[in-house]
Write a protein that holds these residues in place. Structure first.
Motif, PDB file in Angstrom:
ATOM      1  N   THR A 127       0.869  -1.185   0.000  1.00 44.53           N
ATOM      2  CA  THR A 127       0.000   0.000   0.000  1.00 44.53           C
ATOM      3  C   THR A 127       0.901   1.228   0.000  1.00 44.53           C
ATOM      4  OG1 THR A 127      -0.135  -0.039   2.393  1.00 44.53           O
ATOM      5  CG2 THR A 127      -2.006  -0.979   1.191  1.00 44.53           C
ATOM      6  N   PRO A 128       0.529   2.320  -0.634  1.00 45.51           N
ATOM      7  CA  PRO A 128      -0.638   2.426  -1.484  1.00 45.51           C
ATOM      8  C   PRO A 128      -0.463   1.643  -2.781  1.00 45.51           C
ATOM      9  CG  PRO A 128       0.659   4.414  -1.647  1.00 45.51           C
ATOM     10  CD  PRO A 128       1.308   3.580  -0.602  1.00 45.51           C
ATOM     11  N   LYS A 129      -1.586   1.363  -3.439  1.00 42.04           N
ATOM     12  CA  LYS A 129      -1.540   0.559  -4.668  1.00 42.04           C
ATOM     13  C   LYS A 129      -1.286   1.478  -5.855  1.00 42.04           C
ATOM     14  CE  LYS A 129      -4.114  -2.849  -2.365  1.00 42.04           C
ATOM     15  NZ  LYS A 129      -4.970  -3.941  -2.233  1.00 42.04           N
ATOM     16  N   HIS A 130      -0.117   1.318  -6.416  1.00 42.81           N
ATOM     17  CA  HIS A 130       0.262   2.110  -7.574  1.00 42.81           C
ATOM     18  C   HIS A 130      -0.170   1.360  -8.822  1.00 42.81           C
ATOM     19  CE1 HIS A 130       2.720   4.436 -10.340  1.00 42.81           C
ATOM     20  NE2 HIS A 130       2.685   5.358  -9.403  1.00 42.81           N
ATOM     21  N   GLU A 131      -0.468   2.111  -9.871  1.00 41.84           N
ATOM     22  CA  GLU A 131      -0.999   1.497 -11.094  1.00 41.84           C
ATOM     23  C   GLU A 131      -0.052   0.480 -11.710  1.00 41.84           C
ATOM     24  OE1 GLU A 131      -1.058   4.706 -10.372  1.00 41.84           O
ATOM     25  OE2 GLU A 131      -2.989   5.594 -10.857  1.00 41.84           O
ATOM     26  N   ASP A 132       1.259   0.560 -11.390  1.00 41.38           N
ATOM     27  CA  ASP A 132       2.222  -0.375 -11.980  1.00 41.38           C
ATOM     28  C   ASP A 132       2.256  -1.724 -11.270  1.00 41.38           C
ATOM     29  OD1 ASP A 132       2.958   1.412 -13.860  1.00 41.38           O
ATOM     30  OD2 ASP A 132       4.712   2.154 -12.763  1.00 41.38           O
ATOM     31  N   LEU A 133       1.566  -1.841 -10.134  1.00 44.08           N
ATOM     32  CA  LEU A 133       1.547  -3.121  -9.400  1.00 44.08           C
ATOM     33  C   LEU A 133       0.958  -4.230 -10.270  1.00 44.08           C
ATOM     34  CD1 LEU A 133       0.131  -2.631  -5.796  1.00 44.08           C
ATOM     35  CD2 LEU A 133       2.302  -3.678  -6.451  1.00 44.08           C
ATOM     36  N   ALA A 134       1.453  -5.447 -10.071  1.00 40.18           N
ATOM     37  CA  ALA A 134       0.860  -6.582 -10.789  1.00 40.18           C
ATOM     38  C   ALA A 134      -0.601  -6.731 -10.382  1.00 40.18           C
ATOM     39  CB  ALA A 134       1.630  -7.855 -10.449  1.00 40.18           C
ATOM     40  N   THR A 135      -1.448  -7.069 -11.337  1.00 46.28           N
ATOM     41  CA  THR A 135      -2.875  -7.256 -11.038  1.00 46.28           C
ATOM     42  C   THR A 135      -3.161  -8.739 -10.814  1.00 46.28           C
ATOM     43  OG1 THR A 135      -3.183  -7.227 -13.414  1.00 46.28           O
ATOM     44  CG2 THR A 135      -3.765  -5.220 -12.238  1.00 46.28           C
ATOM     45  N   ARG A 136      -3.832  -9.039  -9.698  1.00 47.54           N
ATOM     46  CA  ARG A 136      -4.169 -10.436  -9.367  1.00 47.54           C
ATOM     47  C   ARG A 136      -5.564 -10.466  -8.767  1.00 47.54           C
ATOM     48  NH1 ARG A 136       1.105 -10.266  -7.337  1.00 47.54           N
ATOM     49  NH2 ARG A 136       2.566 -11.423  -8.627  1.00 47.54           N
ATOM     50  N   PRO A 137      -6.613 -10.271  -9.591  1.00 51.94           N
ATOM     51  CA  PRO A 137      -7.959 -10.217  -9.027  1.00 51.94           C
ATOM     52  C   PRO A 137      -8.302 -11.471  -8.234  1.00 51.94           C
ATOM     53  CG  PRO A 137      -7.993  -9.967 -11.431  1.00 51.94           C
ATOM     54  CD  PRO A 137      -6.575 -10.142 -11.040  1.00 51.94           C
ATOM     55  N   LEU A 138      -9.001 -11.274  -7.111  1.00 54.21           N
ATOM     56  CA  LEU A 138      -9.385 -12.407  -6.260  1.00 54.21           C
ATOM     57  C   LEU A 138     -10.763 -12.938  -6.629  1.00 54.21           C
ATOM     58  CD1 LEU A 138      -8.518 -11.205  -2.633  1.00 54.21           C
ATOM     59  CD2 LEU A 138      -7.258 -12.812  -4.066  1.00 54.21           C
ATOM     60  N   SER A 139     -11.550 -12.147  -7.338  1.00 64.16           N
ATOM     61  CA  SER A 139     -12.944 -12.523  -7.580  1.00 64.16           C
ATOM     62  C   SER A 139     -13.254 -12.477  -9.066  1.00 64.16           C
ATOM     63  CB  SER A 139     -13.858 -11.526  -6.867  1.00 64.16           C
ATOM     64  OG  SER A 139     -13.698 -10.244  -7.448  1.00 64.16           O
ATOM     65  N   PRO A 140     -14.317 -13.156  -9.489  1.00 65.97           N
ATOM     66  CA  PRO A 140     -14.749 -13.023 -10.888  1.00 65.97           C
ATOM     67  C   PRO A 140     -15.066 -11.569 -11.241  1.00 65.97           C
ATOM     68  CG  PRO A 140     -15.846 -14.884  -9.855  1.00 65.97           C
ATOM     69  CD  PRO A 140     -15.101 -14.166  -8.754  1.00 65.97           C
ATOM     70  N   TYR A 141     -15.611 -10.813 -10.289  1.00 69.45           N
ATOM     71  CA  TYR A 141     -15.875  -9.387 -10.558  1.00 69.45           C
ATOM     72  C   TYR A 141     -14.575  -8.676 -10.934  1.00 69.45           C
ATOM     73  CZ  TYR A 141     -16.739  -4.435  -9.610  1.00 69.45           C
ATOM     74  OH  TYR A 141     -16.801  -3.058  -9.711  1.00 69.45           O
ATOM     75  N   GLY A 142     -13.530  -8.861 -10.109  1.00 69.32           N
ATOM     76  CA  GLY A 142     -12.242  -8.212 -10.382  1.00 69.32           C
ATOM     77  C   GLY A 142     -11.671  -8.653 -11.721  1.00 69.32           C
ATOM     78  N   ALA A 143     -11.812  -9.939 -12.029  1.00 70.29           N
ATOM     79  CA  ALA A 143     -11.292 -10.455 -13.307  1.00 70.29           C
ATOM     80  C   ALA A 143     -12.046  -9.833 -14.479  1.00 70.29           C
ATOM     81  CB  ALA A 143     -11.417 -11.976 -13.334  1.00 70.29           C
ATOM     82  N   SER A 144     -13.365  -9.683 -14.326  1.00 70.90           N
ATOM     83  CA  SER A 144     -14.149  -9.108 -15.436  1.00 70.90           C
ATOM     84  C   SER A 144     -13.803  -7.636 -15.628  1.00 70.90           C
ATOM     85  CB  SER A 144     -15.658  -9.276 -15.182  1.00 70.90           C
ATOM     86  OG  SER A 144     -16.096  -8.465 -14.107  1.00 70.90           O
ATOM     87  N   LYS A 145     -13.517  -6.938 -14.553  1.00 70.13           N
ATOM     88  CA  LYS A 145     -13.121  -5.529 -14.664  1.00 70.13           C
ATOM     89  C   LYS A 145     -11.733  -5.413 -15.296  1.00 70.13           C
ATOM     90  CE  LYS A 145     -16.479  -3.031 -13.313  1.00 70.13           C
ATOM     91  NZ  LYS A 145     -17.003  -1.982 -14.199  1.00 70.13           N
ATOM     92  N   LEU A 146     -10.852  -6.357 -14.954  1.00 72.45           N
ATOM     93  CA  LEU A 146      -9.509  -6.336 -15.553  1.00 72.45           C
ATOM     94  C   LEU A 146      -9.594  -6.601 -17.055  1.00 72.45           C
ATOM     95  CD1 LEU A 146      -6.495  -6.028 -15.113  1.00 72.45           C
ATOM     96  CD2 LEU A 146      -6.376  -8.457 -14.524  1.00 72.45           C
ATOM     97  N   ALA A 147     -10.481  -7.522 -17.452  1.00 71.44           N
ATOM     98  CA  ALA A 147     -10.668  -7.799 -18.883  1.00 71.44           C
ATOM     99  C   ALA A 147     -11.174  -6.536 -19.588  1.00 71.44           C
ATOM    100  CB  ALA A 147     -11.665  -8.944 -19.071  1.00 71.44           C
ATOM    101  N   ALA A 148     -12.147  -5.860 -18.969  1.00 72.22           N
ATOM    102  CA  ALA A 148     -12.701  -4.632 -19.563  1.00 72.22           C
ATOM    103  C   ALA A 148     -11.607  -3.582 -19.734  1.00 72.22           C
ATOM    104  CB  ALA A 148     -13.819  -4.092 -18.669  1.00 72.22           C
ATOM    105  N   GLU A 149     -10.790  -3.470 -18.706  1.00 71.87           N
ATOM    106  CA  GLU A 149      -9.709  -2.476 -18.725  1.00 71.87           C
ATOM    107  C   GLU A 149      -8.671  -2.822 -19.789  1.00 71.87           C
ATOM    108  OE1 GLU A 149      -8.156  -1.425 -14.674  1.00 71.87           O
ATOM    109  OE2 GLU A 149      -6.290  -2.021 -15.635  1.00 71.87           O
ATOM    110  N   ALA A 150      -8.319  -4.120 -19.871  1.00 74.01           N
ATOM    111  CA  ALA A 150      -7.304  -4.549 -20.847  1.00 74.01           C
ATOM    112  C   ALA A 150      -7.800  -4.299 -22.268  1.00 74.01           C
ATOM    113  CB  ALA A 150      -6.969  -6.024 -20.637  1.00 74.01           C
ATOM    114  N   TYR A 151      -9.051  -4.621 -22.528  1.00 70.30           N
ATOM    115  CA  TYR A 151      -9.601  -4.369 -23.867  1.00 70.30           C
ATOM    116  C   TYR A 151      -9.625  -2.871 -24.166  1.00 70.30           C
ATOM    117  CZ  TYR A 151     -10.973  -9.088 -25.148  1.00 70.30           C
ATOM    118  OH  TYR A 151     -10.953 -10.411 -25.521  1.00 70.30           O
ATOM    119  N   THR A 152      -9.962  -2.092 -23.177  1.00 70.31           N
ATOM    120  CA  THR A 152     -10.018  -0.629 -23.384  1.00 70.31           C
ATOM    121  C   THR A 152      -8.640  -0.098 -23.760  1.00 70.31           C
ATOM    122  OG1 THR A 152     -11.885  -0.426 -21.877  1.00 70.31           O
ATOM    123  CG2 THR A 152     -10.570   1.560 -22.247  1.00 70.31           C
TER     124      THR A 152
END
Ligand code: NAD
Length: 305
Positions: A127-152
């Motif tokens: 903490t704090p979480k900087h944008e360069d940190l590796a992303t490791r979503p714990l939930s399907p919600y987090g994974a779906s948001k990461l997919a949306a972000e990656a496509y964007t």
């Protein structure tokens, strides 16, 4: 400027519609919403046009995006627990739905502001979480948001689409629904305390969250739309002011003049322990942003109930 707000009848969307009503330079606001968690009543007092429909309807999206200069993409199946109950439905709306929005923007050339989420970080002691940190979503919600972000981001780099992916942390304020199984922590606590019932704390309450008042968020979104702000990388939308859930209970008690009783239940699967944003990228893009302090935002929220 004409703005299309997907999810415009939801909590953040309806606050944005109200804020943009009569805003200098804004010629029209359309809210596209399937009313699955939002409601038409949220738009009372705003001049936004409500189009009842889904982001899974490509022809409708194409038509609406063609008439917009900026699309603020807020439509989603929000919440971690909801995604645990039905991961495929979360993927359909949050990931596939975002692809539809991106395709519509690609066809029209509209500027796209995406609501991603701090849940893409997952649990990390950093903490704090900087944008360069590796992303490791714990939930399907987090994974779906990461997919949306990656496509964007990919549409930005591949097709030159003007995009701004924002990672919202915990947003709170008026119009945020309480009284349902997936309610966010602040409306759930205020609602219970006002009814004289104990507030339900998951785990020991020492988990931390970085809360942002919705009034701050909508001012920032309006500014981003008007100035057509873009970013080739995700940007946190929070100000690094984390507090524990236990402290939140104390603050709400101070505003109400009576400390609420608490009831502890086991920590929830998929919830992260600590959440705090690094906000240097945000303040670089929005140097004049002046966030509403938590105490003031909580008072406005309690007054709305
Ligand atoms: P919300 O549930 O109040 O708003 C989402 C809106 O999207 C609702 O009005 C809902 O009816 C609509 N919607 C859902 N599926 C749809 C579909 N298929 N087509 C059209 N509309 C649809 O939630 P919110 O808190 O206002 O969140 C807005 C956005 O911000 C979401 O993308 C959410 O993931 C993101 N976000 C919010 C927070 C927060 O603290 N509130 C934190 C992180 C990210």
């Amino acid at each position: 400027m004409r703005v299309l707000i997907t999810g415009g009848a939801g909590f953040i969307g309806a606050n944005l519609c109200a804020f943009l009503t009569g805003f200098p330079g804004v010629r029209g606001v359309v809210a596209l919403d399937d009313l699955s968690t939002g409601s038409a009543a949220n738009l009372e007092g705003s001049s936004a046009e409500l189009v009842e429909g889904s982001i899974l309807d490509r022809p409708l999206l194409d038509q609406l995006a063609a008439a917009a200069d900026t699309v603020v993409h807020l439509a989603a199946r929000p919440s971690v627990p909801r995604s645990l109950a039905d991961p495929v439905a979360s993927h359909d709306v949050n990931a596939t739905g975002t692809m539809n929005v991106l395709e519509a923007c690609r066809a029209s050339g509209a500027h796209l502001i995406l609501a991603s989420s701090s849940s893409v970080y997952g649990d990390t002691e950093v903490t704090p979480k900087h944008e360069d940190l590796a992303t490791r979503p714990l939930s399907p919600y987090g994974a779906s948001k990461l997919a949306a972000e990656a496509y964007t981001l990919a549409y930005g780099s591949s097709f030159g689409l003007p995009v701004l992916p924002l990672r919202f942390f915990n947003v709170y304020g008026p119009l945020q629904a309480a009284g349902h199984a997936y309610a966010a922590v602040i409306p759930a606590f205020v609602d219970a305390a006002l009814r004289g019932e104990p507030v339900t704390v998951h785990g020991d309450g020492e988990q931390t969250r970085d809360f942002t008042y919705v009034g701050t968020v909508v001012r920032l979104l309006a500014d981003a739309a008007l100035r057509r702000v873009t970013s080739p990388a995700p940007v946190n939308l929070a100000f690094g002011t984390r507090i524990t859930v236990n402290h939140l209970v104390t603050l709400i008690g101070e505003i109400l003049g009576k400390p609420p009783a608490t009831r502890h239940v086991p920590a929830r699967v998929g919830d992260v322990r600590h959440s705090q944003a690094a906000c240097d990228q945000l303040t670089r893009l929005f140097p004049s942003v002046d966030p509403v302090p938590l105490g003031d935002g909580l008072k406005h929220t309690v007054a709305w109930f």
